[in-house]
Every structure is written in structure tokens, then in C-alpha cells.
Design an enzyme around this catalytic site. Structure first.
Site, mmCIF file in Angstrom:
data_model
loop_
_atom_site.group_PDB
_atom_site.id
_atom_site.type_symbol
_atom_site.label_atom_id
_atom_site.label_comp_id
_atom_site.label_asym_id
_atom_site.label_seq_id
_atom_site.Cartn_x
_atom_site.Cartn_y
_atom_site.Cartn_z
ATOM 1 N N TYR A 37 39.342 64.420 -9.698
ATOM 2 C CA TYR A 37 39.908 65.446 -10.575
ATOM 3 C C TYR A 37 38.946 65.703 -11.738
ATOM 4 C CZ TYR A 37 43.028 67.803 -13.835
ATOM 5 O OH TYR A 37 43.575 68.698 -14.710
ATOM 6 N N LYS A 117 41.917 50.898 -23.012
ATOM 7 C CA LYS A 117 42.518 52.194 -22.720
ATOM 8 C C LYS A 117 43.527 51.960 -21.614
ATOM 9 C CE LYS A 117 41.377 57.044 -21.861
ATOM 10 N NZ LYS A 117 42.490 57.346 -20.981
ATOM 11 N N CYS A 409 32.550 46.676 25.422
ATOM 12 C CA CYS A 409 31.883 46.126 24.250
ATOM 13 C C CYS A 409 30.700 47.007 23.857
ATOM 14 C CB CYS A 409 31.399 44.705 24.561
ATOM 15 S SG CYS A 409 30.305 44.032 23.311
ATOM 16 N N CYS A 427 35.241 41.218 22.875
ATOM 17 C CA CYS A 427 34.389 41.359 24.039
ATOM 18 C C CYS A 427 34.645 40.139 24.918
ATOM 19 C CB CYS A 427 32.925 41.411 23.612
ATOM 20 S SG CYS A 427 31.800 41.062 24.962
HETATM 21 S S1 IVH Z 1 44.064 57.181 -28.795
HETATM 22 C C1 IVH Z 1 44.153 60.825 -31.096
HETATM 23 N N1 IVH Z 1 44.123 54.790 -27.732
HETATM 24 O O1 IVH Z 1 44.366 57.978 -23.208
HETATM 25 C C2 IVH Z 1 43.741 59.829 -30.112
HETATM 26 N N2 IVH Z 1 44.681 56.634 -26.371
HETATM 27 O O2 IVH Z 1 42.589 60.085 -22.373
HETATM 28 C C3 IVH Z 1 44.615 59.827 -28.954
HETATM 29 N N3 IVH Z 1 45.299 56.014 -24.090
HETATM 30 O O3 IVH Z 1 46.471 60.588 -24.167
HETATM 31 C C4 IVH Z 1 44.584 58.710 -28.112
HETATM 32 N N4 IVH Z 1 45.093 53.838 -24.327
HETATM 33 O O4 IVH Z 1 47.544 58.431 -23.313
HETATM 34 C C5 IVH Z 1 44.291 56.092 -27.533
HETATM 35 N N5 IVH Z 1 44.182 52.604 -26.926
HETATM 36 C C6 IVH Z 1 44.346 53.913 -26.740
HETATM 37 C C7 IVH Z 1 44.761 54.425 -25.508
HETATM 38 C C8 IVH Z 1 44.907 55.790 -25.353
HETATM 39 C C9 IVH Z 1 45.409 54.807 -23.503
HETATM 40 C C10 IVH Z 1 45.552 57.285 -23.430
HETATM 41 C C11 IVH Z 1 46.454 58.213 -24.171
HETATM 42 C C12 IVH Z 1 45.678 59.454 -24.309
HETATM 43 C C13 IVH Z 1 44.673 59.339 -23.209
HETATM 44 C C14 IVH Z 1 43.449 60.162 -23.440
#
Ligand code: IVH
Length: 678
Positions: A37, A117, A409, A427
């Protein structure tokens, strides 16, 4: 002038992205991996950057996030919920740090918060006077869905904040996610109930939180982790890190991995550590988020319409990607097992290039129904071997046909044995197939088989690699001079080995049967067979039914033995062993003399009213041997309808001839006898 191809491509990309947005955001059921994506999205963005005239307000690049589910009420976010800028590699991270330092040349040290993240979905929790009043998904960043009813069921979301120093209005932002173990339990449960399962924990989290009935969400193992805030009158702390500690003090969960790091080097070290620990965490993460700690400087930098300029997501290499199956091949292992292997259009996954993936066995191949031409999702997590997760059925070419299990085989062309109930096809020409040579010789020479001392694995490898030994009988052609010429092989050890090989010729039938390496024939079964049959010739001619009459031998092993000994290559290799001088004590004594037809040889000719194999098995069960050609040693010729030349030959040799009735009478007498004996 904008070239037509560009216009067309842009239109096509937008259509594709809209389709995938719908599957992802509305149906919570993505068809393609995120990485794919992202690739489509990046291509569209690049084209729009090169031809800004093409940008339209409804282009997918012009908004963040997805379509709301209309049944859920909508919520306008007081402060938009932005996305994050991505750094796919280290140079991109360095560039982010450089931009920060350029903006604030006097800032030293530059402190960043670092945290995982999380791979879930973003939600905003609104607390008024410390009480949870509203929970909303990100939606398109401006308008989200009201999921308050479900958020209230998530145990880690406080319904009321702790302490008393919280601001009157506080919007907390964070991620709702599902832990891996909970996800697996949920999918197992859904599968048991025959319901649709989720592709990954993130979709499971989204699908659960966006339910209309809160009783469903309540049963799902959802968690919340805060990573920031939205509307907030005045941040009571000057730094992101300290603010996060404040949120924690009000009872909001924050990441146990949250750290304050110094400069680019600190970011790099944190990233490297988390890459290593990624697979040990009980939740999925797809990168690390770094945020400039100073809140006043965050405000000075501001944001684009898409993301804040003070934060970046350093992404991990994609663990799931999409590729195409170019061919399905069959590898023959050391033991003859055929393994289906998909040859793929090479792709980067989990940080390495992958061009092949094992499908392990035919059950797995059938279950996943992978076909040549299929687009598949390939996964490589951590150090784990790459795996085809599933076929993207929407992309199957109409002409793609199910893979057929080879009957021959691919290495030696012999018949493949795939007995019912077996998962693994093999085999059948173990004594002959080049793929199995080393293993066959190793087993043949092993201590419990022909026990050739001094013929170790390394030496076997060398002899096979040199082409001196292709099958067990070749061992007996080796010369002392030949062996003495090998590296690290003295004259004396060569002589010893030749002597050991020569000694192995004198063995027992039981050891020899075991040494052939027939599937399912261990020492115990070899002993049973050696007891039942006078010699190898009798065993080689025996029907599966006869074998099954031996206590301890079931239909699968009987089929394996029959399959192995029926293979012409194996038979020839066994003949060559006998010709090389392998022998064992005359085994009449071992044969069950109690069997009424022991020692009698029969030949069958013409058409009988029962299948010939059945008659043969019956005779064998009574101890007789059934062969194909008539000699003076033949005791009886059983002649059915239209017998042919064997009848004349029998008469000329004076062999007794039985018609079917005569045979039945003889069998009747024999069984009567054996019963009387027993
Ligand atoms: S900060 C204004 N911190 O990642 C900053 N986002 O790709 C906004 N996400 O929509 C996000 N872990 O759903 C932040 N430690 C983290 C995060 C995080 C996951 C997600 C969140 C955001 C998306 C963006």
C-alpha cells in the site's frame, strides 16, 4: 503538457488506493500488505509532486486516514489527529535530525523521546473534569468515529483520572492495540465458531473497537497506550518526556519502553536495540517514533497538513510483503522426502532479499492452495525463515491450476511413494536416487546395519562427491590404492577400511534388510521380515497382503516395503549387492517351518476367478514362494483359463499342474493342517 501515460497511471493509482482504503478502514480486512500500500501511495505522491496540476481535492494523498463507519456517530477532533512522517532508512533519520539542528542551531544537546510505534489504531480520549466523556478513532484526521461505548470496556483506559492536578479539559492520544497472545486466542476462538478470522492484531484491534455492540469489544483483549495529547489548555511540563510522566501519574498507561535519548546517536542506539527485541515483545510494532522533547520548539516547528515537523517514525523493514509465485519446484531431501518450494519474484522482506519459500509438504501446499502465477503475502519475522502466509485470491490469474503432486522423482525419475495417511511424499528409489546417495550409504554402513568401521560421514561425502560411490554395491569395488590416494588417508587406514568393507559382506539377513533403508523398516521390522522369509528373493516377491499378515506390520509399512522392493532401480541395486558377495547364513532354520507350504514354490498362469495378487498372498501366507518362471524347483503350476506357454513347459519338466479347484483343495488341506498344528 502532461503525458497521457502519467494521467492514466495517476487515475489508476487513485482507484487502487481508494479500493484498498475501503478494505482497510471500512472493512478492517486489508487485501495487500502495508508495504505494498505504501508503495502505491508513494508512487502517487511522487507523480503528484512532479505534476502538481494533477492534484485534486479528492486525491487519496489529500487526506489522512480512512472513511468513517456511518453507523458509529462522528466526532470532529478539536485538534486534528495527524499522521507521522516516515524514515525508511538511516539517512532519512539523519536528515530529520539535521533539519531540527538547522532550525535550532543553539540547541545542545538535542533531546528526543523514543518509544515503539505500536501497530494498532489511533484514538483520542477526551476527559472533562477528569472523567472520560468521549473516545474517537482518528478517522480522516479531522472527523473520527465515536467509539466511547467500546473504549469504556477497555480495562487500561481509566474512566476517571487519578490525582487532582489534571487540566479541566484533556485530550489524550494513543494507540488501541491487541497483544499477540490475545490475538491468537481470539482467532482460534473465531475459527472454532466458524467466523471470519483477522489478518493481524492491528485489524483485530480495529475490528473490535469499531463494533456497534460494546459487549463484543468487552470480550476482546484490547489495550491502550498513550503517546501524546490533543486539546490541552497549557501543558504543565516543558518537555514531551515529562508530560508523558504526568499522563502516567493520572493513571494513563504509557509505553514501558519510553526513553529520553540524546542526538542522532542516541536515536540510532535505541532503534538498534528495539530491532533486536522486536520479536520478544508481546505486541506488534512497526518502528520507533522519535519526538523532539522541547514542547515550545515543537510548537515553533508546527506541522504540515499531514504530519508534525518535530516527530518522525523510523520504520522497521517490512515483515510482510507481496510477491508473485514464478514456479513451484520439488526438492528431494537426503531421505527422499519431496518438499514443494515456491520460486518467487525476488523481494525485500524483513531486511533481506527472498526468492524462494518452502511450502514444507503437500498438506500445507493443498491447505494454502498456492499456484503458479499467484500473488502471495510473504512474511519474514525476525530470524525466522520466510513463509508464504496466504494467497491473495483476488489476484489469481484465471488460468492458474492447482499444483499436482509429481508421480516421478524430479531427481532420478523413479516412482514417488505417497501412501494414504502420509504427509510426506518420497522418492521410492532410495538405493539409487542421487539426492539420497549420501544418506543411503551412511545408513548402509552404520553400526546396526552393515557396520563398516572407519567409513564415516565425511569420508562418505568425499567418496560420493568424487563419483566413486553411487550406490552401496560400489563400496565393494573400492581399492586400497584408490583410498590411499585420498587426502588425510594413510596407507594403513586405507587397508583397514578395505578390510572392514570386505568383512561387512558376511552379515545377517536381518541386518541387510535394515541396511537397505526402507522407510518404516527399523531393526525390529527387519527382524520380523528376516524371520518370515527364507531370503531376500522371497521378500522381494512378497505381496503387501502377505507382509501385513506379519504381526507388527501394518498397511502403511507394508506399502512402503512393497513400493521400495518393486522399484526396478532398487531391485537392480540389491542384485548388485548380492553379486558383490554379500551373504548371510542359510536361513531355512529361521523360516517358520510350521507353515504348511514352507519351501514350496508356485507359479501362476492364465486367468483365475480371483485376482492373482490375492491368490499369491494366500499362498505366501501359508509359507509358499510364488515366482514368475518355471524351473525344476517349481512344486506346482496353478493354471487358470487360457494358460499359455508355461503350461507346456511345466508338463515338459514334470511339474505338477493344479487347476483352480485343485488349488482350493490344496489350500483347504493346508489351512486345515496349519490349524491342526497350531
Ligand atoms: S505520535 C502528532 N507515537 O502511528 C503525532 N504515533 O503513522 C502523531 N502510532 O496515527 C502520532 N505509535 O496511530 C505516535 N508512539 C507513537 C505511536 C504512534 C503508533 C501511530 C498513530 C499514528 C500513526 C502514524
Amino acid at each position: 503538457m502532461i503525458p497521457d501515460e502519467v494521467r492514466q497511471r495517476v487515475a489508476q493509482l487513485r482507484a487502487e488506493i481508494r479500493y484498498h482504503d475501503h478494505r482497510y478502514y471500512v472493512l478492517d480486512d486489508p487485501e495487500i500488505p502495508d508495504a505494498e500500500y505504501d508503495r502505491l501511495f508513494a508512487e502517487l505522491k511522487a507523480l503528484e509532486a512532479a505534476y502538481p496540476e494533477l492534484i485534486t481535492a479528492d486525491s487519496p494523498t489529500q487526506r489522512v486516514g480512512g472513511e468513517p463507519r456511518p453507523e458509529l456517530g462522528s466526532v470532529r477532533h478539536a485538534i486534528p489527529m495527524l499522521s507521522l512522517d516516515n524514515a525508511m532508512d538511516d539517512p532519512a533519520l539523519a536528515e530529520f535530525d539535521r533539519r531540527i539542528r538547522t532550525a535550532f542551531p543553539a540547541l545542545d544537546p538535542v533531546l528526543y523521546t523514543a518509544e515503539p510505534k505500536l501497530d494498532g489504531l489511533a484514538v483520542s480520549l477526551r476527559y472533562e473534569q477528569g472523567v472520560l466523556v468521549l473516545a474517537a478513532t482518528r478517522g480522516d484526521g479531522t472527523v473520527g468515529e465515536d467509539v466511547t461505548h467500546n473504549a469504556r470496556t477497555i480495562p487500561s483506559i481509566p474512566l476517571r483520572l487519578l490525582g487532582g492536578d489534571w487540566p479541566e479539559i484533556l485530550e489524550v492520544r494513543g494507540e488501541v492495540y491487541m497483544i499477540r497472545s490475545g490475538f491468537e486466542r481470539l482467532n482460534a476462538e473465531l475459527e472454532r465458531r466458524g467466523e471470519r478470522i483477522f489478518a493481524n492484531p492491528r485489524n483485530a484491534a480495529a475490528g473490535s473497537l469499531r463494533q456497534l455492540d460494546p459487549r463484543i469489544a468487552a470480550q476482546r483483549p484490547l489495550r491502550f497506550c498513550a503517546y501524546g495529547w490533543g486539546e490541552l489548555a497549557a501543558p504543565p511540563e516543558p518537555g514531551q518526556f515529562a508530560m508523558m510522566q504526568r499522563l502516567a501519574s493520572w493513571g494513563l498507561p504509557i509505553s514501558p519502553e519510553l526513553r529520553l535519548v540524546e542526538g542522532l546517536e542516541g536515536c540510532r542506539a535505541y532503534f538498534a536495540e528495539l530491532v533486536n527485541r522486536r520479536s520478544t515483545l508481546d505486541y506488534e510494532i512497526d518502528g520507533v517514533v522519535f519526538k523532539l522533547d522541547r514542547i515550545d520548539l515543537q510548537q515553533a516547528l508546527g506541522a504540515t497538513s499531514h504530519h508534525p515537523r518535530w516527530a518522525i517514525a523510523r520504520k522497521f523493514p517490512a515483515q510482510e510483503v507481496m510477491t508473485v509465485v514464478v514456479a513451484i519446484e520439488f526438492q528431494v531431501g537426503r531421505t527422499g522426502a519431496l518438499t514443494p518450494v515456491a520460486r518467487l519474484q525476488p523481494v525485500q522482506v524483513g531486511g533481506v532479499t527472498v526468492a524462494r519459500a518452502s511450502l514444507h509438504n503437500f498438506d500445507e501446499l493443498k491447505r494454502k492452495d498456492v499456484r503458479v502465477g499467484d500473488t502471495v503475502i510473504l512474511r519474514r519475522a525476525g530470524e525466522v525463515i520466510p513463509e508464504i502466509v496466504r494467497v491473495i485470491s483476488e489476484r489469481r490469474p484465471p488460468a492458474a491450476r492447482p499444483v499436482e503432486i509429481p508421480t516421478r522423482c524430479p531427481v532420478c525419475g523413479s516412482d514417488v511413494l505417497y501412501p494414504p495417511g502420509e504427509v510426506i511424499a518420497r522418492c521410492g528409489a532410495g538405493l539409487w536416487c542421487p539426492a539420497q546417495r549420501k544418506e543411503t550409504i551412511r545408513h548402509f554402513a552404520s553400526r546396526r546395519a552393515l557396520d563398516i568401521q572407519g567409513l564415516g560421514e565425511k569420508l562418505i561425502d568425499r567418496l560420493v562427491d568424487l563419483g566413486w560411490v553411487r550406490e552401496p554395491a560400489d563400496l565393494y569395488q573400492l581399492t586400497r590404492e584408490q583410498l590411499a590416494g585420498l587426502e588425510r588417508m594413510g596407507d594403513k587406514s586405507a587397508a583397514n577400511l578395505i578390510a572392514a568393507i570386505a568383512r561387512s559382506k558376511e552379515t545377517s539377513l536381518e541386518r541387510l534388510i535394515y541396511a537397505l533403508g526402507i522407510r518404516g523398516v527399523g531393526e525390529t521390522t527387519a527382524r520380523l521380515l528376516a524371520k518370515r522369509f527364507a531370503g531376500l528373493a522371497e521378500l522381494m516377491d512378497a505381496e503387501a497382503e502377505t507382509l501385513m499378515q506379519i504381526e507388527g506390520i501394518g498397511p502403511i509399512v507394508a506399502a512402503q516395503i512393497k513400493g521400495f522392493l518393486a522399484d526396478p532401480h532398487n531391485r537392480a541395486a540389491i542384485d548388485r549387492l548380492i553379486a558383490a558377495g554379500i551373504h548371510w547364513p542359510e536361513s531355512r532354520a529361521l523360516q517358520p517351518a510350521s507353515l504348511p507350504l514352507a519351501g514350496k514354490t508356485f507359479v501362476i498362469t492364465g486367468t483365475l476367478s480371483r485376482p492373482r495378487a490375492a491368490v499369491k498372498a494366500k499362498l505366501e501366507s501359508l509359507g509358499a514362494r510364488v515366482t514368475d518362471s518355471i524351473s525344476r524347483q517349481t512344486a506346482y503350476l496353478v493354471a487358470g483359463a487360457s494358460p499359455g506357454s508355461k503350461l507346456a513347459k511345466a508338463k515338459s519338466l514334470g511339474v505338477r499342474v493344479l487347476d483352480e479347484a485343485g488349488l482350493e483343495a490344496l489350500i483347504g488341506r493346508a489351512t486345515g493342517l496349519s490349524k491342526a498344528d497350531g
